[in-house]
Design a protein around this motif. Structure first.
Motif, PDB file in Angstrom:
ATOM      1  N   SER A   1      43.767  35.332  36.775  1.00 17.20           N
ATOM      2  CA  SER A   1      42.719  36.473  36.383  1.00 17.20           C
ATOM      3  C   SER A   1      42.485  37.285  37.275  1.00 17.20           C
ATOM      4  O   SER A   1      42.212  38.399  37.080  1.00 17.20           O
ATOM      5  CB  SER A   1      41.495  35.598  35.931  1.00 17.20           C
ATOM      6  N   SER A   2      42.452  36.948  38.584  1.00 25.10           N
ATOM      7  CA  SER A   2      42.193  37.646  39.861  1.00 25.10           C
ATOM      8  C   SER A   2      43.166  37.507  40.954  1.00 25.10           C
ATOM      9  O   SER A   2      42.901  36.113  41.502  1.00 25.10           O
ATOM     10  CB  SER A   2      40.875  37.595  40.296  1.00 25.10           C
TER      11      SER A   2
ATOM     12  N   PHE B   1      34.025  40.017  37.378  1.00 25.44           N
ATOM     13  CA  PHE B   1      34.132  40.054  38.653  1.00 25.44           C
ATOM     14  C   PHE B   1      33.447  41.879  39.128  1.00 25.44           C
ATOM     15  O   PHE B   1      33.580  41.929  40.300  1.00 25.44           O
ATOM     16  CB  PHE B   1      35.378  39.902  39.115  1.00 25.44           C
TER      17      PHE B   1
ATOM     18  N   GLN C   1      34.916  36.742  44.482  1.00 17.82           N
ATOM     19  CA  GLN C   1      36.307  37.213  44.381  1.00 17.82           C
ATOM     20  C   GLN C   1      36.610  37.809  45.683  1.00 17.82           C
ATOM     21  O   GLN C   1      37.757  37.507  46.409  1.00 17.82           O
ATOM     22  CB  GLN C   1      36.342  38.296  43.183  1.00 17.82           C
TER      23      GLN C   1
END
Length: 284
Positions: free
Chosen positions: A182-183, A212, A233
């Protein structure tokens, strides 16, 4: 004459002026320096405020009976102030380019803040942990990991006003092949996998893509800043790690953080999640 006039007009425009460009560069440098000085002053003044709190907490603890609940509460105040002091010092040191990284045990760092995690969630919720008895070594700052866990647990608790369970898991994993999350992107290698899950209402797919983003929040009425997940993040990115998020409406959400670990050679006997420490507690 007309041609000369055009040349003169072009050379006199502001964005062609080397003096103007130099002035802009100087102003930017001064603004950066002013910001750094301001950060230093804030850290200095905040530490000055924390010093008497820590001092009085230590004196109060000494005056209370050893083993009493009152002394335990005061010692937690002192420990929380110590972590706050390290956190603000990290802000200044990061601006100076001095990260001061060292190896630390992630499991021990999380255990240290377990009492604080109960304060991050509603009284109707409970915290469940699954931490290994062996060390899980990371290179970095333990205060950064602690802030990440607190932010994730606080975020989970805010989603479960009516009650539920927040679960914190930590274990070593081996990634066989690279994949996008996802990140960030997870490359092959060994990682410490930290997950924080909840049994809340879940996150809408339309919001999931923006969680985020700095200042994005669905809790503006409750005073949400929208910075918690953005900070998570950034911290994971500074570790060279990645984040995966899964959410189902009506079932809950899980954040999986993959952090490159040091000295985490996996053994067959250590791959079982169930062999770690497991506890379930409800906030009193």
């Amino acid at each position: 004459m007309a041609e000369r006039r055009n040349v003169k007009n072009i050379s006199s425009r502001p964005h062609f002026s080397s003096k103007r460009a130099q002035a802009d560069i100087t102003a930017a440098a001064e603004a950066f320096a002013d910001g750094h000085v301001l950060a230093g002053l804030l850290v200095h003044e905040f530490n000055n405020l924390l010093t008497p709190i820590i001092g009085y907490a230590e004196m109060a603890a000494d005056a209370l009976r050893s083993g009493s609940s009152s002394r335990m509460y005061v010692e937690r105040i002192r420990d929380a102030c110590d972590r706050a002091k390290r956190a603000v010092e990290r802000i200044l040191m990061s601006d100076m380019g001095d990260e001061g990284f060292s190896s630390f045990d992630a499991a021990a760092a999380i255990r240290e803040i377990l009492p604080d995690l109960h304060l991050c969630i509603p009284s109707s919720c409970r915290i469940q942990t699954n931490l290994p008895n062996r060390a899980v070594w990371l290179d970095g700052r333990e205060i950064t990991l602690q802030q990440v866990v607190i932010n994730l647990c606080k975020n989970a608790g805010e989603a479960m006003k009516a009650g539920g369970t927040v679960t914190v898991n930590l274990r070593n994993v081996e990634q066989i092949s690279a994949r996008d999350l996802s990140s960030g992107r997870l490359e092959r290698g060994e990682y410490a996998r930290l997950s924080v899950s909840d049994t809340g209402p879940g996150i809408s797919p339309s919001f999931l893509e923006r969680i985020f983003d700095p200042f994005f929040t669905t809790k503006s009425r409750e005073g949400g800043s929208g910075l918690g997940l953005a900070l998570v993040q950034r911290a994971v990115g500074s570790w060279g790690g990645a984040i995966d998020v899964h959410s189902s409406l009506g079932k809950g959400t899980i954040f999986e953080l993959f952090l490159p670990c040091s000295n985490c050679s996996l053994r067959r006997s250590e791959k079982s999640v169930g062999r770690g420490r497991h506890s379930t507690q409800k906030r009193n």
